[in-house]
Design a protein around this motif. Structure first.
Motif, PDB file in Angstrom:
ATOM      1  N   GLY A   1       0.541  -1.550  -0.335  1.00 19.30           N
ATOM      2  CA  GLY A   1       0.039  -0.023  -0.417  1.00 19.30           C
ATOM      3  C   GLY A   1       0.838   1.106   0.420  1.00 19.30           C
ATOM      4  N   ALA A   2       1.885   1.289  -0.634  1.00 19.72           N
ATOM      5  CA  ALA A   2       2.940   2.082  -0.839  1.00 19.72           C
ATOM      6  C   ALA A   2       3.206   3.495  -1.537  1.00 19.72           C
ATOM      7  CB  ALA A   2       4.533   2.270  -0.011  1.00 19.72           C
ATOM      8  N   THR A   3       2.814   4.573  -1.657  1.00 16.25           N
ATOM      9  CA  THR A   3       2.452   4.923  -2.978  1.00 16.25           C
ATOM     10  C   THR A   3       4.298   5.666  -2.898  1.00 16.25           C
ATOM     11  OG1 THR A   3       2.506   7.198  -1.361  1.00 16.25           O
ATOM     12  CG2 THR A   3       0.749   6.330  -2.265  1.00 16.25           C
ATOM     13  N   ARG A   4       4.640   5.473  -4.306  1.00 14.27           N
ATOM     14  CA  ARG A   4       5.531   5.898  -4.556  1.00 14.27           C
ATOM     15  C   ARG A   4       5.990   7.303  -3.378  1.00 14.27           C
ATOM     16  NH1 ARG A   4       7.393   2.948  -9.337  1.00 14.27           N
ATOM     17  NH2 ARG A   4       5.224   2.292 -10.493  1.00 14.27           N
ATOM     18  N   GLU A   5       5.076   7.812  -3.419  1.00 17.72           N
ATOM     19  CA  GLU A   5       5.666   9.314  -3.103  1.00 17.72           C
ATOM     20  C   GLU A   5       6.323   9.345  -1.768  1.00 17.72           C
ATOM     21  OE1 GLU A   5       3.161   9.022  -4.736  1.00 17.72           O
ATOM     22  OE2 GLU A   5       3.398  10.348  -6.832  1.00 17.72           O
ATOM     23  N   ASP A   6       5.932   7.915  -1.024  1.00 15.28           N
ATOM     24  CA  ASP A   6       6.067   7.327   0.629  1.00 15.28           C
ATOM     25  C   ASP A   6       7.552   6.686   0.381  1.00 15.28           C
ATOM     26  OD1 ASP A   6       3.328   7.273   1.568  1.00 15.28           O
ATOM     27  OD2 ASP A   6       2.582   5.920   1.023  1.00 15.28           O
ATOM     28  N   VAL A   7       8.512   5.871  -0.728  1.00 14.91           N
ATOM     29  CA  VAL A   7       9.027   5.796  -0.762  1.00 14.91           C
ATOM     30  C   VAL A   7      10.480   7.103  -1.349  1.00 14.91           C
ATOM     31  CG1 VAL A   7      10.649   4.038  -2.924  1.00 14.91           C
ATOM     32  CG2 VAL A   7       8.401   3.815  -2.022  1.00 14.91           C
ATOM     33  N   LEU A   8       9.406   8.105  -2.456  1.00 12.88           N
ATOM     34  CA  LEU A   8      10.736   9.007  -2.451  1.00 12.88           C
ATOM     35  C   LEU A   8      11.467   9.075  -0.950  1.00 12.88           C
ATOM     36  CD1 LEU A   8       9.809  10.414  -5.399  1.00 12.88           C
ATOM     37  CD2 LEU A   8      11.447   9.083  -5.168  1.00 12.88           C
ATOM     38  N   GLY A   9      10.288   9.558  -0.082  1.00 10.82           N
ATOM     39  CA  GLY A   9      10.058  10.242   1.473  1.00 10.82           C
ATOM     40  C   GLY A   9      10.979   9.570   2.080  1.00 10.82           C
ATOM     41  N   VAL A  10      11.360   7.425   2.101  1.00  8.42           N
ATOM     42  CA  VAL A  10      12.082   7.246   2.569  1.00  8.42           C
ATOM     43  C   VAL A  10      13.569   7.378   2.336  1.00  8.42           C
ATOM     44  CG1 VAL A  10      12.571   5.125   2.910  1.00  8.42           C
ATOM     45  CG2 VAL A  10      10.709   5.653   3.010  1.00  8.42           C
ATOM     46  N   VAL A  11      13.332   7.176   1.120  1.00  9.72           N
ATOM     47  CA  VAL A  11      14.380   7.560   0.609  1.00  9.72           C
ATOM     48  C   VAL A  11      15.347   9.533   0.761  1.00  9.72           C
ATOM     49  CG1 VAL A  11      15.935   8.239  -1.176  1.00  9.72           C
ATOM     50  CG2 VAL A  11      14.399   6.084  -1.821  1.00  9.72           C
ATOM     51  N   ALA A  12      14.318   9.722   1.280  1.00 10.26           N
ATOM     52  CA  ALA A  12      15.148  11.601   1.178  1.00 10.26           C
ATOM     53  C   ALA A  12      15.019  11.538   2.551  1.00 10.26           C
ATOM     54  CB  ALA A  12      14.100  12.150   1.334  1.00 10.26           C
ATOM     55  N   GLY A  13      14.729  10.833   3.110  1.00  8.59           N
ATOM     56  CA  GLY A  13      14.637  10.396   4.776  1.00  8.59           C
ATOM     57  C   GLY A  13      16.271   9.747   5.545  1.00  8.59           C
ATOM     58  N   LEU A  14      16.648   8.851   4.789  1.00  6.88           N
ATOM     59  CA  LEU A  14      17.257   7.846   4.786  1.00  6.88           C
ATOM     60  C   LEU A  14      19.016   8.620   3.768  1.00  6.88           C
ATOM     61  CD1 LEU A  14      19.161   5.264   5.807  1.00  6.88           C
ATOM     62  CD2 LEU A  14      18.183   4.191   3.492  1.00  6.88           C
ATOM     63  N   GLY A  15      18.482   9.226   3.505  1.00  6.10           N
ATOM     64  CA  GLY A  15      19.461   9.866   2.776  1.00  6.10           C
ATOM     65  C   GLY A  15      19.952  10.898   3.055  1.00  6.10           C
ATOM     66  N   GLY A  16      18.990  11.531   4.079  1.00  7.21           N
ATOM     67  CA  GLY A  16      19.934  12.651   4.698  1.00  7.21           C
ATOM     68  C   GLY A  16      20.251  12.068   6.295  1.00  7.21           C
ATOM     69  N   TYR A  17      19.934  11.560   6.971  1.00 10.83           N
ATOM     70  CA  TYR A  17      20.311  11.057   7.330  1.00 10.83           C
ATOM     71  C   TYR A  17      21.551  10.404   7.784  1.00 10.83           C
ATOM     72  CZ  TYR A  17      21.518   7.038  10.920  1.00 10.83           C
ATOM     73  OH  TYR A  17      22.752   6.477  11.734  1.00 10.83           O
ATOM     74  N   LEU A  18      22.470   9.683   6.830  1.00  7.25           N
ATOM     75  CA  LEU A  18      23.425   8.975   6.528  1.00  7.25           C
ATOM     76  C   LEU A  18      24.283  10.380   5.714  1.00  7.25           C
ATOM     77  CD1 LEU A  18      22.579   6.688   3.939  1.00  7.25           C
ATOM     78  CD2 LEU A  18      24.006   6.271   5.994  1.00  7.25           C
TER      79      LEU A  18
ATOM     80  N   VAL B   1      20.533  10.984  -2.917  1.00 15.43           N
ATOM     81  CA  VAL B   1      20.950  12.472  -4.182  1.00 15.43           C
ATOM     82  C   VAL B   1      20.349  12.629  -4.861  1.00 15.43           C
ATOM     83  CG1 VAL B   1      21.924  14.303  -4.238  1.00 15.43           C
ATOM     84  CG2 VAL B   1      21.646  14.106  -1.589  1.00 15.43           C
ATOM     85  N   ARG B   2      21.008  11.958  -5.384  1.00 12.11           N
ATOM     86  CA  ARG B   2      21.642  11.262  -7.417  1.00 12.11           C
ATOM     87  C   ARG B   2      19.876  10.677  -7.916  1.00 12.11           C
ATOM     88  NH1 ARG B   2      27.374   9.743  -5.936  1.00 12.11           N
ATOM     89  NH2 ARG B   2      26.338   8.196  -6.710  1.00 12.11           N
ATOM     90  N   LEU B   3      19.742  10.007  -6.531  1.00  8.55           N
ATOM     91  CA  LEU B   3      18.205   8.844  -7.354  1.00  8.55           C
ATOM     92  C   LEU B   3      17.403   9.689  -7.168  1.00  8.55           C
ATOM     93  CD1 LEU B   3      17.415   6.191  -7.770  1.00  8.55           C
ATOM     94  CD2 LEU B   3      17.078   5.438  -5.041  1.00  8.55           C
ATOM     95  N   LEU B   4      17.097  10.494  -5.968  1.00 10.86           N
ATOM     96  CA  LEU B   4      16.271  11.251  -6.317  1.00 10.86           C
ATOM     97  C   LEU B   4      15.860  12.772  -6.985  1.00 10.86           C
ATOM     98  CD1 LEU B   4      16.257  12.084  -1.861  1.00 10.86           C
ATOM     99  CD2 LEU B   4      14.368  10.995  -3.340  1.00 10.86           C
ATOM    100  N   GLN B   5      17.010  13.262  -7.863  1.00  8.17           N
ATOM    101  CA  GLN B   5      17.314  13.143  -8.412  1.00  8.17           C
ATOM    102  C   GLN B   5      16.787  12.944  -9.892  1.00  8.17           C
ATOM    103  OE1 GLN B   5      21.187  14.591  -8.162  1.00  8.17           O
ATOM    104  NE2 GLN B   5      20.893  16.829  -7.239  1.00  8.17           N
ATOM    105  N   GLU B   6      16.802  11.791 -10.437  1.00  8.04           N
ATOM    106  CA  GLU B   6      16.363  11.415 -11.407  1.00  8.04           C
ATOM    107  C   GLU B   6      15.430  10.823 -11.275  1.00  8.04           C
ATOM    108  OE1 GLU B   6      18.759   7.365 -12.418  1.00  8.04           O
ATOM    109  OE2 GLU B   6      20.366   8.591 -12.483  1.00  8.04           O
ATOM    110  N   LEU B   7      14.924  10.294 -10.001  1.00 11.22           N
ATOM    111  CA  LEU B   7      13.316  10.048  -9.699  1.00 11.22           C
ATOM    112  C   LEU B   7      11.829  11.128 -10.253  1.00 11.22           C
ATOM    113  CD1 LEU B   7      13.282   6.996  -7.601  1.00 11.22           C
ATOM    114  CD2 LEU B   7      13.305   7.194  -9.917  1.00 11.22           C
ATOM    115  N   GLY B   8      12.889  12.536  -9.473  1.00 12.88           N
ATOM    116  CA  GLY B   8      12.135  13.679  -9.267  1.00 12.88           C
ATOM    117  C   GLY B   8      11.922  13.943 -10.882  1.00 12.88           C
ATOM    118  N   GLY B   9      12.100  13.735 -11.712  1.00 17.76           N
ATOM    119  CA  GLY B   9      12.488  14.176 -13.616  1.00 17.76           C
ATOM    120  C   GLY B   9      11.742  13.263 -14.097  1.00 17.76           C
TER     121      GLY B   9
END
Length: 76
Positions: A20-37, A64-72
């Motif tokens: 039931g996760a949305t793609r936006e949920d996944v992006l949020g997790v990636v952003a949070g984990l990237g920021g933590y790291l 961050v690179r993954l988020l940039q690619e997916l944001g496009g």
């Protein structure tokens, strides 16, 4: 494409989206984990773990690179 370098989320997406996760949920997790790291990578070297901060930085930068690619709009 859900991969940058050694960071590949592709194999893990189907079960996460099936729960039931949305793609936006996944992006949020990636952003949070990237920021933590990236934040952790700024700290002083950990005793006995001389490569930890470089590893954290490389994985945070990959997020961050993954988020940039997916944001496009690179959803697959």
């Amino acid at each position: 494409m859900w991969a940058v370098g050694e960071v590949d989320l592709g194999p893990h997406l189907p079960p996460v989206l099936a729960l039931g996760a949305t793609r936006e949920d996944v992006l949020g997790v990636v952003a949070g984990l990237g920021g933590y790291l990236l934040d952790a990578a700024r700290r002083p070297a950990a005793p006995g773990l001389p490569t930890l901060r470089a590893f954290q930085r490389s994985r945070g930068e990959a997020a961050v690179r993954l988020l940039q690619e997916l944001g496009g709009g690179a959803w697959s």
